[in-house]
Write an enzyme that holds these catalytic residues in place. Sequence first.
Site, PDB file in Angstrom:
ATOM      1  N   PHE A   1       0.862  -1.150   0.058  1.00 23.14           N
ATOM      2  CA  PHE A   1      -0.104   0.003  -0.051  1.00 23.14           C
ATOM      3  C   PHE A   1       0.982   1.271  -0.013  1.00 23.14           C
ATOM      4  O   PHE A   1       1.649   1.151   0.948  1.00 23.14           O
ATOM      5  CB  PHE A   1      -1.048   0.090   1.066  1.00 23.14           C
ATOM      6  CG  PHE A   1      -1.882   1.275   1.238  1.00 23.14           C
ATOM      7  CD1 PHE A   1      -2.947   1.245   0.330  1.00 23.14           C
ATOM      8  CD2 PHE A   1      -1.616   2.407   1.773  1.00 23.14           C
ATOM      9  CE1 PHE A   1      -3.784   2.381   0.214  1.00 23.14           C
ATOM     10  CE2 PHE A   1      -2.316   3.714   1.648  1.00 23.14           C
ATOM     11  CZ  PHE A   1      -3.527   3.519   1.162  1.00 23.14           C
TER      12      PHE A   1
ATOM     13  N   ASP B   1       9.230   2.658   1.802  1.00 22.08           N
ATOM     14  CA  ASP B   1       7.885   3.525   2.119  1.00 22.08           C
ATOM     15  C   ASP B   1       8.022   3.202   3.722  1.00 22.08           C
ATOM     16  O   ASP B   1       7.590   2.309   4.176  1.00 22.08           O
ATOM     17  CB  ASP B   1       6.998   2.759   1.439  1.00 22.08           C
ATOM     18  CG  ASP B   1       5.443   3.485   1.888  1.00 22.08           C
ATOM     19  OD1 ASP B   1       5.615   4.316   2.954  1.00 22.08           O
ATOM     20  OD2 ASP B   1       4.734   3.355   1.209  1.00 22.08           O
TER      21      ASP B   1
ATOM     22  N   LYS C   1       3.088   9.269   8.630  1.00 21.12           N
ATOM     23  CA  LYS C   1       1.947   9.068   9.643  1.00 21.12           C
ATOM     24  C   LYS C   1       2.414   9.531  10.901  1.00 21.12           C
ATOM     25  O   LYS C   1       1.694  10.550  11.613  1.00 21.12           O
ATOM     26  CB  LYS C   1       1.605   7.502   9.789  1.00 21.12           C
ATOM     27  CG  LYS C   1       0.830   7.160   8.714  1.00 21.12           C
ATOM     28  CD  LYS C   1       0.238   5.780   8.510  1.00 21.12           C
ATOM     29  CE  LYS C   1      -0.961   5.758   7.862  1.00 21.12           C
ATOM     30  NZ  LYS C   1      -0.549   5.077   6.641  1.00 21.12           N
TER      31      LYS C   1
HETATM   32  C1  LIG Z   1      -0.737   5.289   5.291  1.00 20.24           C
HETATM   33  C2  LIG Z   1       0.170   4.948   4.130  1.00 20.24           C
HETATM   34  C3  LIG Z   1       0.275   5.701   2.921  1.00 20.24           C
HETATM   35  C4  LIG Z   1      -0.578   6.797   2.490  1.00 20.24           C
HETATM   36  O1  LIG Z   1      -0.552   7.964   3.538  1.00 20.24           O
HETATM   37  P1  LIG Z   1      -1.651   9.157   3.296  1.00 20.24           P
HETATM   38  O2  LIG Z   1      -1.021   9.998   4.325  1.00 20.24           O
HETATM   39  O3  LIG Z   1      -2.818   8.418   3.777  1.00 20.24           O
HETATM   40  O4  LIG Z   1      -1.472   9.677   1.980  1.00 20.24           O
HETATM   41  C5  LIG Z   1       1.338   5.098   2.277  1.00 20.24           C
HETATM   42  N1  LIG Z   1       2.277   4.143   2.632  1.00 20.24           N
HETATM   43  C6  LIG Z   1       2.095   3.573   3.614  1.00 20.24           C
HETATM   44  C7  LIG Z   1       2.764   2.270   3.830  1.00 20.24           C
HETATM   45  C8  LIG Z   1       1.014   3.765   4.416  1.00 20.24           C
HETATM   46  O5  LIG Z   1       0.660   3.169   5.857  1.00 20.24           O
END
Ligand SMILES: *Cc1c(COP(=O)(O)O)cnc(C)c1O
Length: 407
Positions: free
Chosen positions: A148, A233, A262
Amino acid sequence: MSEAVKPTAAGAAQNGQSGAGEALFPTYARYPMSLVKGEGSWLWDDKGNKYLDFVSGIAVTNLGHAPKRVKEAVKKQLDELWHVSNLFRIPNQEAAAALITANSAADAVFFCNSGAEANEAAIKLARRYQQKVLGNGRYEIVTFEQSFHGRTLATLTATGQEKVKEGFAPLPEGFNYIPLHDLAALEAAVTDKTAAVMLELVQAEGGVLLVDPAYLHRLVKLCRERGALLIIDEVQTGMGRTGKLFAHEHYGIEPDIFTMAKGLGSGFPVGAMGAKEELRAAFGPGSHGSTFGGTPIATAAVKATLETILEEQLAERAAKQGEYLMNQLRAKTTHSSFVKDVRGLGLLIGIECAEPVAPIITEAQEKGLLVLSAGPNVLRLLPNLLVSKEEIDQAVTILAQLLNKRG
Ligand SMILES: *Cc1c(COP(=O)(O)O)cnc(C)c1O
């Protein structure tokens, strides 16, 4: 809007809107509770009910709710200056970036407003470095099934889950997905067209799936040999969540680019991308930008958040508390055939179950515990990094009861 309907709360009521969210797009399947106050590991709803929060706004409030130092830093900045744009130097932004580079693999930082934007910046930087600095025309981004990476067009395309892509065609070109832990697929996917390989080290949304170290080391070596950049990520795994400031530290590797969001501002919306020195030149003036990226307030939050994590050694604490939580969960559910696996890294923990977990989440709420899922059959626990042993015990007692009664 008709003439008779004024843009006021009363107008909304006349319009048949009760204030229960009818004015919003139904993009989220929300629980029917309104949380109005938070302190540490605890939340209160508008009826005065109290909840132990093991969601943390999805790994955002890593320092708990209303952490004093971050609150004071933001309040001070609110009194001084809110916004000037990136036309000017922003001292907080420079200080926050310097804190990140002093404590991570990154040498240069770009601030934005979310995880998706941070990943978008990473994809753009990788392509631009390959195409403009190295001049080799590489564009492809290799990502993984179950990953994701966000909801913008590029990042939902990077995401290895069909459900986020439905109805949004045509999607941007140049993304290629492979199954995690499949070496042959990796060997075949990384070619002279590959700009970067991008992955999470714990696939959090995908089910709390940990990347095998031997596989990762093979992946890193292959990237180096074949000239592909490595993007990690760290949007969910960063900021101490997994027991290190960034999850890649567990593996002894250094990504070329990694992304944060986050937990970065303790709840103040902010994202960032960090990258190695060689990539600095690829993002020269005019190459990329964001009106709100790294405002004085946002970066005051980042600076205070990072200082707290570092000075109070909260990553180390997350490692300890996470181990305790996982051990307790395993010990209290040893006879359960419903619980298939308890796994995680630091305080990013998954409980894989034999059946969908949605009813367990609701029952836990009724008992005063907030947890979330990671795919249909995995319960995800994301307490804040300051969570106490007593709070962990309370959560485990509730969860063990809900899990054990299912067999
Ligand atoms: C939450 C998340 C995103 C997206 O972040 P947003 O602030 O909602 O755009 C991208 N990568 C990972 C691994 C995430 O957990």
